[in-house]
Write a protein that holds these residues in place. Structure first.
Motif, mmCIF file in Angstrom:
data_model
loop_
_atom_site.group_PDB
_atom_site.id
_atom_site.type_symbol
_atom_site.label_atom_id
_atom_site.label_comp_id
_atom_site.label_asym_id
_atom_site.label_seq_id
_atom_site.Cartn_x
_atom_site.Cartn_y
_atom_site.Cartn_z
ATOM 1 N N ALA A 133 31.432 49.509 45.225
ATOM 2 C CA ALA A 133 31.653 50.937 46.002
ATOM 3 C C ALA A 133 31.028 50.765 47.588
ATOM 4 C CB ALA A 133 31.683 52.211 45.509
ATOM 5 N N GLU A 134 29.676 50.445 47.688
ATOM 6 C CA GLU A 134 28.944 50.409 48.645
ATOM 7 C C GLU A 134 29.522 49.083 49.591
ATOM 8 O OE1 GLU A 134 25.073 49.701 47.234
ATOM 9 O OE2 GLU A 134 24.629 52.026 47.177
ATOM 10 N N HIS A 135 29.885 48.255 49.023
ATOM 11 C CA HIS A 135 30.531 47.060 49.791
ATOM 12 C C HIS A 135 32.024 47.550 50.259
ATOM 13 C CE1 HIS A 135 27.791 43.787 49.352
ATOM 14 N NE2 HIS A 135 27.449 44.167 48.185
ATOM 15 N N ILE A 136 33.068 48.097 49.499
ATOM 16 C CA ILE A 136 34.130 48.428 49.936
ATOM 17 C C ILE A 136 34.285 49.751 50.990
ATOM 18 C CG2 ILE A 136 36.337 49.845 49.098
ATOM 19 C CD1 ILE A 136 35.783 48.464 46.253
ATOM 20 N N ALA A 137 33.089 50.376 50.934
ATOM 21 C CA ALA A 137 33.153 51.532 51.956
ATOM 22 C C ALA A 137 32.773 50.837 53.479
ATOM 23 C CB ALA A 137 31.797 52.475 51.707
ATOM 24 N N LYS A 138 32.244 49.630 53.389
ATOM 25 C CA LYS A 138 32.014 49.092 54.768
ATOM 26 C C LYS A 138 32.643 47.607 55.180
ATOM 27 C CE LYS A 138 27.532 47.347 53.251
ATOM 28 N NZ LYS A 138 26.157 47.137 53.025
ATOM 29 N N SER A 139 33.424 47.156 54.200
ATOM 30 C CA SER A 139 33.835 45.838 54.238
ATOM 31 C C SER A 139 35.398 46.027 55.221
ATOM 32 C CB SER A 139 33.945 45.401 53.000
ATOM 33 O OG SER A 139 32.622 44.817 52.338
ATOM 34 N N PRO A 140 35.807 44.809 55.554
ATOM 35 C CA PRO A 140 37.279 44.441 55.697
ATOM 36 C C PRO A 140 38.155 44.464 54.593
ATOM 37 C CG PRO A 140 35.935 42.381 56.289
ATOM 38 C CD PRO A 140 35.052 43.546 56.018
ATOM 39 N N ILE A 141 39.353 44.567 54.688
ATOM 40 C CA ILE A 141 40.194 45.081 53.326
ATOM 41 C C ILE A 141 40.325 43.539 52.421
ATOM 42 C CG2 ILE A 141 42.303 43.998 54.732
ATOM 43 C CD1 ILE A 141 43.586 46.512 53.063
ATOM 44 N N HIS A 143 37.844 41.595 51.852
ATOM 45 C CA HIS A 143 36.436 41.808 51.137
ATOM 46 C C HIS A 143 36.532 43.118 50.192
ATOM 47 C CE1 HIS A 143 33.950 39.302 54.102
ATOM 48 N NE2 HIS A 143 34.901 38.472 53.270
ATOM 49 N N GLN A 144 37.316 44.180 50.790
ATOM 50 C CA GLN A 144 37.426 45.186 49.722
ATOM 51 C C GLN A 144 38.178 44.914 48.570
ATOM 52 O OE1 GLN A 144 39.401 48.204 52.562
ATOM 53 N NE2 GLN A 144 37.766 49.345 52.722
ATOM 54 N N ARG A 145 39.172 44.003 48.865
ATOM 55 C CA ARG A 145 39.926 43.567 47.619
ATOM 56 C C ARG A 145 39.124 42.774 46.590
ATOM 57 N NH1 ARG A 145 45.244 43.221 51.378
ATOM 58 N NH2 ARG A 145 46.229 45.125 50.556
ATOM 59 N N ILE A 187 54.884 49.050 39.525
ATOM 60 C CA ILE A 187 53.711 48.026 39.877
ATOM 61 C C ILE A 187 53.579 48.118 41.657
ATOM 62 C CG2 ILE A 187 53.262 45.560 40.028
ATOM 63 C CD1 ILE A 187 53.160 46.600 37.311
ATOM 64 N N LYS A 188 52.362 48.452 41.854
ATOM 65 C CA LYS A 188 51.821 48.491 43.156
ATOM 66 C C LYS A 188 50.643 47.754 43.231
ATOM 67 C CE LYS A 188 54.339 52.644 44.700
ATOM 68 N NZ LYS A 188 54.191 53.900 45.513
ATOM 69 N N ASN A 189 50.842 46.378 43.764
ATOM 70 C CA ASN A 189 49.667 45.443 43.700
ATOM 71 C C ASN A 189 48.726 45.855 44.672
ATOM 72 O OD1 ASN A 189 48.142 43.139 43.748
ATOM 73 N ND2 ASN A 189 49.811 42.063 42.610
ATOM 74 N N PRO A 190 47.206 45.978 44.084
ATOM 75 C CA PRO A 190 46.570 46.255 45.230
ATOM 76 C C PRO A 190 45.666 45.017 45.912
ATOM 77 C CG PRO A 190 45.442 46.735 43.013
ATOM 78 C CD PRO A 190 46.930 46.409 43.015
ATOM 79 N N PHE A 191 46.037 43.912 45.059
ATOM 80 C CA PHE A 191 45.338 42.725 45.865
ATOM 81 C C PHE A 191 46.262 42.100 46.712
ATOM 82 C CE2 PHE A 191 43.987 43.262 41.261
ATOM 83 C CZ PHE A 191 42.797 43.362 41.546
ATOM 84 N N TYR A 192 47.591 42.435 46.931
ATOM 85 C CA TYR A 192 48.293 41.727 47.920
ATOM 86 C C TYR A 192 49.019 42.803 48.827
ATOM 87 C CZ TYR A 192 47.938 37.347 45.568
ATOM 88 O OH TYR A 192 47.409 36.162 45.113
ATOM 89 N N GLY A 193 49.018 44.112 48.423
ATOM 90 C CA GLY A 193 49.775 45.180 49.219
ATOM 91 C C GLY A 193 51.281 45.030 49.634
ATOM 92 N N SER A 194 51.485 45.205 50.807
ATOM 93 C CA SER A 194 52.791 44.940 51.055
ATOM 94 C C SER A 194 53.395 43.268 51.125
ATOM 95 C CB SER A 194 53.115 45.375 52.589
ATOM 96 O OG SER A 194 52.186 44.607 53.556
#
Length: 207
Positions: A133-141, A143-145, A187-194
């Motif tokens: 969570a700490e990384h997701i809070a401050k990373s580009p998308i 790296h968030q993934r 299905i809404k894939n969070p690793f690839y998005g649109s």
């Protein structure tokens, strides 16, 4: 005399060829052995890749649903879903807000009702979730993934350990070979998005 020299020369030549053949044979055996060892190590590394909190996450892992309908895990799961939906929408800022909500949920979780074994396992899971969570809070998308992959494994482990009263679906992405949790059947894939929104399938329903 010439005959003796000829015999000696033939013997030396035979010995030289024999040593060369032995070296080549030994080199071939060592090479083959090295290839086998490398192959074995590769398989061992693959087998170990599904371990807890690994870099490569949960290749088509299956969550064992705890039958306990536990509402205590709801804030953690809801913040996880907030991150998931943000990443599916390619929204870095919303994912960061979800990560902040996750940190708050982890901090406020009541451990007093856990037994010693549960508390120990929970603390290990919570420490990893907090780190992601700490990384997701401050990373580009992108790296968030990456950190969301590990967080997904952690939240699945949390549900296995403590249960949930929410109806969830364990989805699987064949492109990345990772699983995630969703509150909807779509299905809404969070690793690839649109880029590949509908890539994946439902593997299991929880509750």
């Amino acid at each position: 005399m010439k005959t003796t020299i000829g015999i000696l020369a033939l013997a030396v030549l035979s010995l030289t060829v024999s040593c060369k053949d032995n070296k080549e044979s030994k080199h071939s055996e060592e090479t083959h052995s090295g290839e086998m060892e490398e192959h074995d190590n590769s398989e061992m590394n693959h087998d170990n890749s599904d371990g807890h909190h690994s870099e490569s996450v949960n290749a088509e892992r299956s969550i064992e649903a705890n039958p306990q309908k536990n509402p205590a895990t709801t804030p953690i799961i809801e913040s996880y879903l907030q991150i998931k939906n943000a990443l599916a929408s390619d929204d870095k800022n919303a994912a960061a807000k979800g990560a902040s909500a996750m940190l708050a949920a982890i901090s406020s979780f009541n451990k007093t009702e856990l037994n010693k074994t549960q508390e120990k396992e929970y603390m290990e899971i919570a420490e990893s979730v907090k780190e992601q969570a700490e990384h997701i809070a401050k990373s580009p998308i992108d790296h968030q993934r990456e950190h969301f992959e590990t967080m997904s494994t952690d939240v699945m482990d949390l549900i296995t350990l403590l249960g949930t009263n929410k109806t969830l679906y364990q989805d699987y992405c064949p492109m990345k070979k990772v699983s995630w949790l969703s509150e909807i059947k779509e299905i809404k894939n969070p690793f690839y998005g649109s880029k590949m929104m509908t890539c994946g399938s439902i593997k299991k329903q929880i509750n």
